[in-house]
Design an enzyme around this catalytic site. Structure first.
Site, mmCIF file in Angstrom:
data_model
loop_
_atom_site.group_PDB
_atom_site.id
_atom_site.type_symbol
_atom_site.label_atom_id
_atom_site.label_comp_id
_atom_site.label_asym_id
_atom_site.label_seq_id
_atom_site.Cartn_x
_atom_site.Cartn_y
_atom_site.Cartn_z
ATOM 1 N N HIS A 177 -4.031 0.428 8.344
ATOM 2 C CA HIS A 177 -4.568 0.153 7.013
ATOM 3 C C HIS A 177 -5.938 -0.512 7.068
ATOM 4 C CE1 HIS A 177 -4.247 -0.780 2.684
ATOM 5 N NE2 HIS A 177 -4.688 -1.988 2.972
ATOM 6 N N HIS A 236 -8.528 7.246 3.938
ATOM 7 C CA HIS A 236 -7.976 8.538 3.538
ATOM 8 C C HIS A 236 -9.036 9.383 2.846
ATOM 9 C CE1 HIS A 236 -7.797 6.523 -0.378
ATOM 10 N NE2 HIS A 236 -7.617 7.727 -0.944
ATOM 11 N N HIS A 261 -6.871 2.105 1.944
ATOM 12 C CA HIS A 261 -6.351 2.738 3.159
ATOM 13 C C HIS A 261 -7.255 3.913 3.532
ATOM 14 C CE1 HIS A 261 -2.836 3.364 5.893
ATOM 15 N NE2 HIS A 261 -3.408 4.562 6.002
ATOM 16 N N SER A 280 -9.281 4.173 -5.354
ATOM 17 C CA SER A 280 -8.243 3.274 -5.867
ATOM 18 C C SER A 280 -7.408 2.628 -4.763
ATOM 19 C CB SER A 280 -7.313 4.047 -6.817
ATOM 20 O OG SER A 280 -6.696 5.128 -6.125
ATOM 21 N N CYS A 284 0.534 3.464 3.391
ATOM 22 C CA CYS A 284 0.937 2.976 4.716
ATOM 23 C C CYS A 284 2.267 3.594 5.149
ATOM 24 C CB CYS A 284 1.067 1.449 4.696
ATOM 25 S SG CYS A 284 -0.507 0.579 4.913
ATOM 26 N N ASN A 314 -13.804 9.736 -0.759
ATOM 27 C CA ASN A 314 -14.434 8.681 -1.548
ATOM 28 C C ASN A 314 -14.107 7.359 -0.872
ATOM 29 O OD1 ASN A 314 -15.392 10.442 -3.563
ATOM 30 N ND2 ASN A 314 -13.420 10.378 -4.611
ATOM 31 N N GLN A 358 -9.327 13.587 0.702
ATOM 32 C CA GLN A 358 -8.555 14.523 -0.117
ATOM 33 C C GLN A 358 -8.969 15.965 0.158
ATOM 34 O OE1 GLN A 358 -7.891 13.437 -4.326
ATOM 35 N NE2 GLN A 358 -9.118 11.608 -3.949
ATOM 36 N N CYS A 408 0.842 -1.204 0.000
ATOM 37 C CA CYS A 408 0.000 0.000 0.000
ATOM 38 C C CYS A 408 0.874 1.250 0.000
ATOM 39 C CB CYS A 408 -0.918 0.007 1.223
ATOM 40 S SG CYS A 408 -1.791 1.573 1.490
#
Length: 382
Positions: A135, A188, A186, A183, A74, A175, A190, A71
């Site tokens: 993760h 996260h 993990h 995609s 990570c 998302n 933006q 990943c």
């Protein structure tokens, strides 16, 4: 001229055109107005009973490790551009390696533009925010205190990026899930900060300002008071925030979190408000996961005042959640056909979806042996 025979069936429903039945919003098609975007949505509750033979998504839920060596988000791993992540704990922010916007200023002459072929350069900054070093987690599985730390990062990013002279809007979003085009699993989100106020936000701004100029109160302040009074679409409520299904919701389980206080942007939160926001974020996303006992996909984002240096008393902090799942973990709502060509449409009513979400447990299904699944929509929940 050749004539073709067309077979037409009017169906098995018989109506007496001379007799009118009383309108029931849980049974009859109707349109609802969205004052934020000045647009309408078609609600067709009778369609919720239709059988489904369309697309079904893969639902096998992968058990992820706390650290994945492959990943690129990570701690300690190398990203695609060769940068190495620090051995971070908690939240971690970095500049997007494949940004949609670039910060470089470009020289551009637009003297000979035609009305139908307009173009303008756009500057901006894209950043990625890892919510956790773990993760295997998602927001509903994180501790409330750790979600508070993510909120603190959102506050700092809004202030820091918004302070740049050429940045007029900061969009914070997440998302979640491959169904939403994410995609990397993990945890996260933006941040996209840019020189223009984007289309959806600009439309919202115009409607918020129009309302504020007429009433000297924010649209969402007055709307929330009415929702609290009606108690039809509220899912969760604490001292500082309300989570509800908007009256004009388009997606089957669309929700909004709205601040009770008229706050323009996230840095204005008090410490108590930050804690309450973290708590309601966790509780709402737990209910999403519990609905179909899956890691519920969605696109979520914060709407708040632009950073253009102007006063924006019309803005009222809110967060949208747009989840695509329709009637199970494998069946999603598609925005196609009529929705793309005419106007947005939904089947299950906002009141029904609010009731379903409201009645779900606040304990995540992974930590409980209880079965939380709501009966299929074909069984006509009311």
């Amino acid at each position: 001229m050749k004539v073709y025979q067309v077979n037409i069936s009017e169906g098995t429903h018989a109506y007496d055109e001379k007799q009118k039945t009383a309108f029931d919003r849980a049974e009859h098609p109707h349109r609802r107005y969205n004052p934020l975007l000045d647009e309408w949505v078609l609600v067709s509750p009778q369609r919720a009973r239709r059988p489904w033979q369309g697309q079904q998504e893969t639902t096998a839920e992968e058990i992820r490790p706390e650290h994945d060596d492959t990943c690129y988000l990570c701690p300690g791993n190398t990203r695609m551009n060769g940068d190495v992540n620090p051995d971070y704990k908690g939240a971690f922010v970095f500049k997007n390696d494949f940004p949609a916007l670039l910060s470089e200023e470009v020289a551009y002459e637009n003297d000979d533009q035609e009305d139908l072929f307009r173009i303008q350069p756009e500057r901006g900054i894209n950043r990625v925010i890892c919510f956790s070093d773990n993760h295997s987690l998602t927001l509903p599985e994180m501790e409330t205190e750790d979600i508070e730390k993510v909120i603190a990062v959102w506050q700092e990013e809004y202030k820091t990026l918004g302070a740049a002279e050429y940045i007029n809007h900061v969009q914070i979003f997440e998302n979640k899930g491959s169904v939403m085009g994410c995609s990397n699993p993990h945890p996260h989100g933006q941040v996209w900060a840019q020189s223009s106020i984007p289309t959806q936000v600009l439309r919202t701004q115009q409607n918020l300002k129009k309302y504020y100029d007429q009433h000297t109160s924010t649209l969402l302040e007055d709307y929330l008071l009415k929702e609290i009074e009606k108690k039809e679409r509220i899912i969760l409520e604490n001292d500082f925030f309300v989570a509800l299904v908007p009256f004009w919701a388009v997606w089957p389980y669309e929700t909004m979190i709205i601040s009770k206080r008229s706050i323009g942007s996230i840095p204005e939160f008090s410490e108590e408000e930050k804690k309450s926001f973290a708590a309601i974020l966790k509780d709402l996303t737990i209910r999403y996961d519990n609905l179909f006992e899956t890691s519920f996909p969605y696109s979520a984002g914060i709407h708040q005042a632009p950073t253009d240096g102007e006063a924006h008393p019309e803005w009222h902090f809110h967060m949208h959640f747009y989840p695509p799942l329709l009637r199970s973990a494998s069946v999603k709502k598609f925005m196609v056909g009529y929705e793309m060509l005419a106007e947005a449409q939904r089947d299950i009513t906002p009141e029904q979806s609010a009731e379903i979400l409201r009645n779900l447990p606040s304990v995540h299904y992974k930590t409980s042996n209880a079965r939380h699944r709501y009966p299929a929509l074909d069984e006509d929940p009311k």
